[in-house]
Write a protein that holds these residues in place. Structure first.
Motif, PDB file in Angstrom:
ATOM      1  N   ALA A 101      -1.747 -20.388  15.297  1.00  0.00           N
ATOM      2  CA  ALA A 101      -2.003 -18.422  15.400  1.00  0.00           C
ATOM      3  C   ALA A 101      -3.331 -18.917  14.186  1.00  0.00           C
ATOM      4  CB  ALA A 101      -1.229 -17.900  14.519  1.00  0.00           C
ATOM      5  N   ALA A 102      -3.399 -19.148  13.977  1.00  0.00           N
ATOM      6  CA  ALA A 102      -4.364 -19.289  12.875  1.00  0.00           C
ATOM      7  C   ALA A 102      -5.739 -20.134  13.278  1.00  0.00           C
ATOM      8  CB  ALA A 102      -4.529 -19.962  11.234  1.00  0.00           C
ATOM      9  N   PHE A 103      -5.587 -20.654  14.147  1.00  0.00           N
ATOM     10  CA  PHE A 103      -6.825 -21.169  15.132  1.00  0.00           C
ATOM     11  C   PHE A 103      -7.036 -21.267  16.141  1.00  0.00           C
ATOM     12  CE2 PHE A 103      -6.649 -23.980  10.709  1.00  0.00           C
ATOM     13  CZ  PHE A 103      -7.364 -23.579  10.465  1.00  0.00           C
ATOM     14  N   ARG A 104      -6.358 -20.438  16.816  1.00  0.00           N
ATOM     15  CA  ARG A 104      -6.387 -20.101  17.822  1.00  0.00           C
ATOM     16  C   ARG A 104      -6.304 -21.496  18.715  1.00  0.00           C
ATOM     17  NH1 ARG A 104      -7.624 -15.763  20.227  1.00  0.00           N
ATOM     18  NH2 ARG A 104      -9.246 -16.559  22.056  1.00  0.00           N
ATOM     19  N   GLN A 105      -5.050 -22.093  18.956  1.00  0.00           N
ATOM     20  CA  GLN A 105      -4.998 -23.486  19.442  1.00  0.00           C
ATOM     21  C   GLN A 105      -3.284 -21.999  20.554  1.00  0.00           C
ATOM     22  OE1 GLN A 105      -6.354 -26.415  19.568  1.00  0.00           O
ATOM     23  NE2 GLN A 105      -7.697 -24.963  19.049  1.00  0.00           N
ATOM     24  N   THR A 106      -2.917 -23.067  21.458  1.00  0.00           N
ATOM     25  CA  THR A 106      -1.536 -23.070  22.508  1.00  0.00           C
ATOM     26  C   THR A 106      -1.469 -24.630  22.506  1.00  0.00           C
ATOM     27  OG1 THR A 106      -0.509 -22.060  24.078  1.00  0.00           O
ATOM     28  CG2 THR A 106      -2.946 -23.531  24.453  1.00  0.00           C
ATOM     29  N   VAL A 107      -0.036 -24.893  22.989  1.00  0.00           N
ATOM     30  CA  VAL A 107       0.820 -25.591  22.905  1.00  0.00           C
ATOM     31  C   VAL A 107       0.675 -26.113  24.304  1.00  0.00           C
ATOM     32  CG1 VAL A 107       1.874 -26.281  20.750  1.00  0.00           C
ATOM     33  CG2 VAL A 107       3.204 -25.166  22.719  1.00  0.00           C
ATOM     34  N   VAL A 108       0.534 -27.353  24.726  1.00  0.00           N
ATOM     35  CA  VAL A 108       0.304 -27.548  25.871  1.00  0.00           C
ATOM     36  C   VAL A 108       1.080 -29.150  26.587  1.00  0.00           C
ATOM     37  CG1 VAL A 108      -2.578 -26.280  26.756  1.00  0.00           C
ATOM     38  CG2 VAL A 108      -1.569 -29.031  25.771  1.00  0.00           C
ATOM     39  N   GLU A 168       6.267 -33.870  23.786  1.00  0.00           N
ATOM     40  CA  GLU A 168       4.757 -34.734  23.946  1.00  0.00           C
ATOM     41  C   GLU A 168       4.273 -33.894  24.612  1.00  0.00           C
ATOM     42  OE1 GLU A 168       3.816 -37.597  24.499  1.00  0.00           O
ATOM     43  OE2 GLU A 168       5.268 -38.133  23.536  1.00  0.00           O
ATOM     44  N   LEU A 169       4.355 -32.369  22.928  1.00  0.00           N
ATOM     45  CA  LEU A 169       3.546 -31.227  23.097  1.00  0.00           C
ATOM     46  C   LEU A 169       1.648 -31.603  22.582  1.00  0.00           C
ATOM     47  CD1 LEU A 169       5.530 -28.542  22.434  1.00  0.00           C
ATOM     48  CD2 LEU A 169       4.540 -29.102  24.742  1.00  0.00           C
ATOM     49  N   ALA A 170       0.646 -30.920  23.124  1.00  0.00           N
ATOM     50  CA  ALA A 170      -0.606 -31.496  22.555  1.00  0.00           C
ATOM     51  C   ALA A 170      -1.525 -29.777  22.431  1.00  0.00           C
ATOM     52  CB  ALA A 170      -1.401 -32.004  22.964  1.00  0.00           C
ATOM     53  N   PHE A 171      -1.922 -29.682  21.543  1.00  0.00           N
ATOM     54  CA  PHE A 171      -2.815 -28.622  20.633  1.00  0.00           C
ATOM     55  C   PHE A 171      -4.297 -28.336  21.516  1.00  0.00           C
ATOM     56  CE2 PHE A 171      -0.025 -29.421  16.715  1.00  0.00           C
ATOM     57  CZ  PHE A 171       1.067 -28.222  16.980  1.00  0.00           C
ATOM     58  N   ALA A 172      -4.204 -27.575  22.403  1.00  0.00           N
ATOM     59  CA  ALA A 172      -5.187 -26.814  23.131  1.00  0.00           C
ATOM     60  C   ALA A 172      -6.058 -25.490  22.761  1.00  0.00           C
ATOM     61  CB  ALA A 172      -4.752 -27.165  24.071  1.00  0.00           C
ATOM     62  N   PRO A 173      -7.274 -25.278  22.544  1.00  0.00           N
ATOM     63  CA  PRO A 173      -7.885 -24.082  22.086  1.00  0.00           C
ATOM     64  C   PRO A 173      -7.500 -22.632  23.168  1.00  0.00           C
ATOM     65  CG  PRO A 173      -9.567 -25.725  21.926  1.00  0.00           C
ATOM     66  CD  PRO A 173      -7.905 -26.212  23.272  1.00  0.00           C
ATOM     67  N   ARG A 211      -1.865 -21.965  30.638  1.00  0.00           N
ATOM     68  CA  ARG A 211      -1.644 -23.161  30.372  1.00  0.00           C
ATOM     69  C   ARG A 211      -0.386 -23.287  29.362  1.00  0.00           C
ATOM     70  NH1 ARG A 211      -6.832 -25.982  28.247  1.00  0.00           N
ATOM     71  NH2 ARG A 211      -5.823 -27.868  28.884  1.00  0.00           N
ATOM     72  N   ALA A 212      -0.242 -22.385  28.424  1.00  0.00           N
ATOM     73  CA  ALA A 212       0.633 -22.711  27.954  1.00  0.00           C
ATOM     74  C   ALA A 212       2.631 -22.774  28.544  1.00  0.00           C
ATOM     75  CB  ALA A 212       1.758 -21.208  26.837  1.00  0.00           C
ATOM     76  N   PRO A 213       2.973 -23.734  28.259  1.00  0.00           N
ATOM     77  CA  PRO A 213       4.493 -23.825  29.085  1.00  0.00           C
ATOM     78  C   PRO A 213       5.142 -23.270  28.747  1.00  0.00           C
ATOM     79  CG  PRO A 213       4.326 -25.682  27.079  1.00  0.00           C
ATOM     80  CD  PRO A 213       2.930 -24.574  27.388  1.00  0.00           C
ATOM     81  N   HIS A 214       5.813 -22.311  30.166  1.00  0.00           N
ATOM     82  CA  HIS A 214       6.670 -21.335  29.483  1.00  0.00           C
ATOM     83  C   HIS A 214       8.779 -21.929  29.305  1.00  0.00           C
ATOM     84  CE1 HIS A 214       3.776 -18.651  29.978  1.00  0.00           C
ATOM     85  NE2 HIS A 214       3.861 -19.111  31.102  1.00  0.00           N
ATOM     86  N   GLY A 215       8.550 -23.385  29.896  1.00  0.00           N
ATOM     87  CA  GLY A 215       9.943 -23.824  29.582  1.00  0.00           C
ATOM     88  C   GLY A 215      10.820 -24.362  27.967  1.00  0.00           C
ATOM     89  N   PRO A 216      11.693 -25.069  27.836  1.00  0.00           N
ATOM     90  CA  PRO A 216      12.260 -25.273  26.874  1.00  0.00           C
ATOM     91  C   PRO A 216      11.669 -25.729  25.623  1.00  0.00           C
ATOM     92  CG  PRO A 216      14.135 -24.958  28.646  1.00  0.00           C
ATOM     93  CD  PRO A 216      12.444 -24.710  28.582  1.00  0.00           C
ATOM     94  N   LEU A 217      10.893 -25.398  24.351  1.00  0.00           N
ATOM     95  CA  LEU A 217       9.950 -26.557  23.518  1.00  0.00           C
ATOM     96  C   LEU A 217      10.789 -26.647  21.926  1.00  0.00           C
ATOM     97  CD1 LEU A 217       7.050 -23.787  23.733  1.00  0.00           C
ATOM     98  CD2 LEU A 217       6.799 -26.501  24.863  1.00  0.00           C
ATOM     99  N   ALA A 218      10.363 -27.570  21.761  1.00  0.00           N
ATOM    100  CA  ALA A 218      11.290 -27.926  21.250  1.00  0.00           C
ATOM    101  C   ALA A 218      10.596 -26.798  19.409  1.00  0.00           C
ATOM    102  CB  ALA A 218      11.361 -29.320  20.680  1.00  0.00           C
ATOM    103  N   GLY A 219      11.423 -26.596  18.417  1.00  0.00           N
ATOM    104  CA  GLY A 219      10.821 -26.757  17.067  1.00  0.00           C
ATOM    105  C   GLY A 219      10.498 -28.048  16.427  1.00  0.00           C
ATOM    106  N   PRO A 220      10.602 -27.478  15.416  1.00  0.00           N
ATOM    107  CA  PRO A 220      10.278 -29.050  14.221  1.00  0.00           C
ATOM    108  C   PRO A 220      11.800 -29.451  13.665  1.00  0.00           C
ATOM    109  CG  PRO A 220       9.867 -27.092  13.174  1.00  0.00           C
ATOM    110  CD  PRO A 220      10.035 -26.969  13.833  1.00  0.00           C
ATOM    111  N   PRO A 221      12.057 -30.450  12.998  1.00  0.00           N
ATOM    112  CA  PRO A 221      13.322 -30.667  12.918  1.00  0.00           C
ATOM    113  C   PRO A 221      13.809 -29.946  11.623  1.00  0.00           C
ATOM    114  CG  PRO A 221      11.677 -32.111  11.906  1.00  0.00           C
ATOM    115  CD  PRO A 221      11.475 -31.316  11.867  1.00  0.00           C
ATOM    116  N   GLY A 222      13.041 -28.283  11.248  1.00  0.00           N
ATOM    117  CA  GLY A 222      13.124 -27.513  10.100  1.00  0.00           C
ATOM    118  C   GLY A 222      12.700 -27.965   9.230  1.00  0.00           C
ATOM    119  N   PRO A 223      12.825 -26.759   8.354  1.00  0.00           N
ATOM    120  CA  PRO A 223      12.639 -27.452   6.922  1.00  0.00           C
ATOM    121  C   PRO A 223      13.540 -28.022   6.404  1.00  0.00           C
ATOM    122  CG  PRO A 223      12.712 -24.716   6.950  1.00  0.00           C
ATOM    123  CD  PRO A 223      13.521 -25.608   8.737  1.00  0.00           C
TER     124      PRO A 223
END
Length: 252
Positions: A87-94, A220-225, A237-249
């Motif tokens: 959000a801060a650096f205008r990136q998305t996940v691909v 297996e995601l990467a950040f892209a502008p 370019r952003a995937p619309h299928g299920p994406l993973a979250g982190p293992p949580g806090p």
């Protein structure tokens, strides 16, 4: 008497809600981040009352070891810390490649983080520092396999730390003196920044570090502008299928 933790937990839902509204392309990531974070709500008994002594709705922390506030807190933290860098650096996940059994990898990250925190706790490390150390150690393992995530993770830690500080400052304004009354004196990082215990800021930055790296590795995601400023909310370019979250806090 104020339910301090309830106020804090509701406040921590705000950044994620704002990101959800303006960044449609990150909603899939946030949904999975929240889902993956929820199990960590049950670790409150490790923190209460050793680290802090808030009042819980219905006294649930004394009865079952955690409260409704914990569920809200980990959901809010998982939501904004997983997306802070993007959000801060205008990136998305691909998609980087199609990984096999991504949820198994995510579960493995969760188990490894919990196991590391438990081991450190068993040898006498206070729970907050055990949690942060476990997050950092497991993130370093991820970065060893994905060097491309090093800079995003560091920036994610910085942005999450700033957001965490801002939320704590608002919290202090809403509930004056809450940190002096409710938090235990720091065991290692004695002192505060703008009245916020340094322990808490360390925890917020650690959450951002792990939350930036783990979903990209597990799924297996990467950040892209973002392609253009006009496509911020609907990035093709952003995937619309299920994406993973982190293992949580980590355990909180």
């Amino acid at each position: 008497m104020t339910y301090e933790f309830l106020v804090m937990a509701l406040l921590f839902l705000v950044p994620g809600a704002l990101i959800w509204l303006v960044r449609v392309d990150l909603r899939g990531l946030m949904r999975r981040a929240v889902l993956a974070s929820l199990p960590f709500a049950a670790t409150e008994w490790l923190f209460y009352p050793e680290y802090w002594t808030p009042r819980f709705l219905f006294g649930l922390a004394d009865r079952i070891g955690f409260g409704l506030e914990d569920v809200l807190f980990v959901a809010g933290l998982g939501a904004f810390s997983s997306c802070a860098y993007a959000a801060a650096f205008r990136q998305t996940v691909v998609p980087r490649s199609r990984g096999l059994h991504p949820w198994r990898r995510a579960a493995g990250g969760i188990v490894a983080t919990l196991a590391m925190a438990g081991l450190l706790l068993a040898v006498g490390v206070p729970i907050l520092y055990a949690s942060v150390a476990a997050m950092v150690a497991c993130t370093l393992g991820v970065l060893g396999m994905r060097q491309d995530l090093l800079l995003p993770s560091l920036l994610g830690a910085a942005v999450s730390g700033v957001i965490y500080l801002g939320l704590c400052l608002v919290f202090e304004l809403l509930v004056p003196g809450v940190f002096e009354r409710t938090w235990r004196p720091s065991l290692l990082l004695r002192g505060a920044f703008l009245g916020v215990p340094l322990d808490e800021l360390l925890y917020g930055a650690g959450a951002g570090l792990a939350a930036t790296a783990f979903p990209a590795w597990a799924f297996e995601l990467a950040f892209a502008p973002l392609p253009s400023r006009g496509s911020t909310s609907r990035n093709p370019r952003a995937p619309h299928g299920p994406l993973a979250g982190p293992p949580g806090p980590p355990p909180r």
